[in-house]
Design an enzyme around this catalytic site. Sequence first.
Site, PDB file in Angstrom:
ATOM      1  N   LYS A 247       0.817  -1.210   0.000  1.00 27.33           N
ATOM      2  CA  LYS A 247       0.000   0.000   0.000  1.00 27.33           C
ATOM      3  C   LYS A 247       0.852   1.262   0.000  1.00 27.33           C
ATOM      4  O   LYS A 247       0.485   2.271  -0.584  1.00 27.33           O
ATOM      5  CB  LYS A 247      -0.939  -0.002   1.208  1.00 27.33           C
ATOM      6  CG  LYS A 247      -2.075  -1.008   1.086  1.00 27.33           C
ATOM      7  CD  LYS A 247      -3.015  -0.920   2.264  1.00 27.33           C
ATOM      8  CE  LYS A 247      -4.163  -1.924   2.116  1.00 27.33           C
ATOM      9  NZ  LYS A 247      -5.073  -1.874   3.282  1.00 27.33           N
ATOM     10  N   ARG A 248       1.998   1.201   0.661  1.00 25.00           N
ATOM     11  CA  ARG A 248       2.836   2.404   0.703  1.00 25.00           C
ATOM     12  C   ARG A 248       3.453   2.723  -0.655  1.00 25.00           C
ATOM     13  O   ARG A 248       3.909   3.828  -0.886  1.00 25.00           O
ATOM     14  CB  ARG A 248       3.932   2.250   1.763  1.00 25.00           C
ATOM     15  CG  ARG A 248       4.968   1.182   1.453  1.00 25.00           C
ATOM     16  CD  ARG A 248       5.898   0.977   2.640  1.00 25.00           C
ATOM     17  NE  ARG A 248       6.850  -0.078   2.396  1.00 25.00           N
ATOM     18  CZ  ARG A 248       8.017   0.088   1.807  1.00 25.00           C
ATOM     19  NH1 ARG A 248       8.364   1.297   1.380  1.00 25.00           N
ATOM     20  NH2 ARG A 248       8.837  -0.923   1.628  1.00 25.00           N
TER      21      ARG A 248
END
Length: 479
Positions: A247-248
Site C-alpha cells: 500500500k505504501r
Amino acid sequence: MNSQLQNNDKMIRTRFAPSPTGFLHIGGARTALFNWLFARHHGGQFLLRIEDTDRARSTQAAIDAILDGLGWLGLDWDGEAISQFARAERHAEVAYALLERGHAFKCYCTTDEVQALRDEAFAAGRALRSPWRDRDPADAPADTPFTVRFKAPDSDVVLDDAVQGQVRWAAKEFDDLILLRSDGTPTYNLAVVVDDHDMEITHIVRGDDHLVNGARQSQIYDAMGWDKPVFAHVPLIHGQDGKKLSKRHGALGAEAYREMGYLPEGLRNYLLRLGWSHGDQELFSDAEAIAAFDLGGLNKAPARMDIDKLNHINAHHIGQADDARLTELVLPFLDTLEDRIDADDITRKRLMAAMPVLKTRASTLAELAGQNYFLLRPRPFVLEGKAAKPLKDDESRERLYRLFTHLGDVDTWTEAALSDALKEFAETEEVGFGKVGQPLRAALTGGAPAPDLALVMTFIGRDETLGRIQDQMTPIATA
C-alpha cells in the site's frame, strides 16, 4: 516447442480467478489484462471464476468491487462468472476419484499428531508424510474424522513454464497435500485444478507467487490423467525501492485509480508494459495491444511501479480521447474544485470548446478539471494574494478599463482577431505586452492555470470576458 502454442488444437481459453476478499488489486488487474489480451489475440475466450471457497472472508461487496473494476477497465469476460464454492460437490467427486486410483488416502491423524509429524519432518529437512499413506484402511478407527490427502509422489516435480522456463523441485519438498478437510470441504489446489480442467482452460497466466502451487497442481493433473494447461508465472509488481508492491507503494484498487482520474485505456496501457514488452513501443491502443500480445514478451524480471510513467501514458490517452466523452468524465471532478460548479449546458459548452486544447495539458481527469477551472469559476471572484498583485495599482486598473473599451469594439470574436486586438492595444499604450497581459489574466482567470489569453477569451465568450473585466473595475477587486 513454444509453450504458448501448446494445446493449439483447442480453442484458447484463459481465466481470471480472484478471491473476493477485497478490491481489485492493481496486480490482479494486470493478471486479468494479460489473460484477456492473450485470449483476444487468439480469438479465444476469457473466463471469470470467483474463488469464494473461503466463506469467512468472501463478501458480496468484494465480488461487486471486482466485477465493477473489471467492467471499468473494459476487460469483458465470456459467459457468466463462475462461483467456485458452488462446485464443491464436483471437487469432492474428484478427490474420491483420486482415492480410487490410489493417488490419495484417508488420513486419521489428529491436529496434535499432524503438528508433531510436521516438526519431525522439518527437523529432517523434508516435507510432511502422513503415516496413513501406506497403512491399510481397515486399520482406521471407527467413527473418527479424517481428511483426504494427496499421496505425494516420490519423484521430482518438473514444471515447464512459459515465463520461468523449466523449474524443478525435489520430491521431499512436497507434503501429502490435504484435498478434502475433515468437514468434507475442498482445499484450494484441488478446487483450482478441477475447475480449470472442467472449464477447459488452456493457458494460466498468473503471478509467480503461485509457482509452487503450479507444481502441486501439476501433480494432481498427472494423477487424474488430464492434459495440463500452459503455465505462465509472471513476476510480481515491485515498488520503486525494488520491494514487493504494498500500500505504501501505491498498491491500490482499480477504483482508486478511477477516482484519481485515470482513464481505463491509460491504466490498461500502463499495466501492459509492467512485465511485458514489444520492442521499444510504449504506447498502445487496444487494437495494437491485442495484435501484439504473446507470452514470449513476458519478462522474467519484476516490473516496478512508476507513477510518473503512468501519468505520461495516461496523458497520451487523454490527448487521444473523444472531447465529448472527456467532457462528461471530467464533470464529477469539478466538485473537487474550490467552487461548486453546476454541470449545466453552459458548463458543457465551454468544456467542449476548450477540450481540444486543454486535454493536451493534463495527465489525469483531476488535472483536467483544474485546467478547466478558469472557464467555469463563478462570478464575481475575489482576487487575493499573488493573483491580486497585477491589479493593485491605479495605473493597471485604469489600463484595464481602457482595454475593456477596446475589446468591446472587436467585431469578430476569434482567437486571431483577439490576439491582434491585444497587440494593437499594447502598441497604443506604448507598453510591453506584460503590462497588458498580466492584469487581463488576473481579471479573466483569477490566477487559475489557463492557456493563451486570446484562447481564454474565445473559450469563455464575449459577454463573460467583458463581464469578468468589469467585475475587477468595481470595489470588489479590492475586497
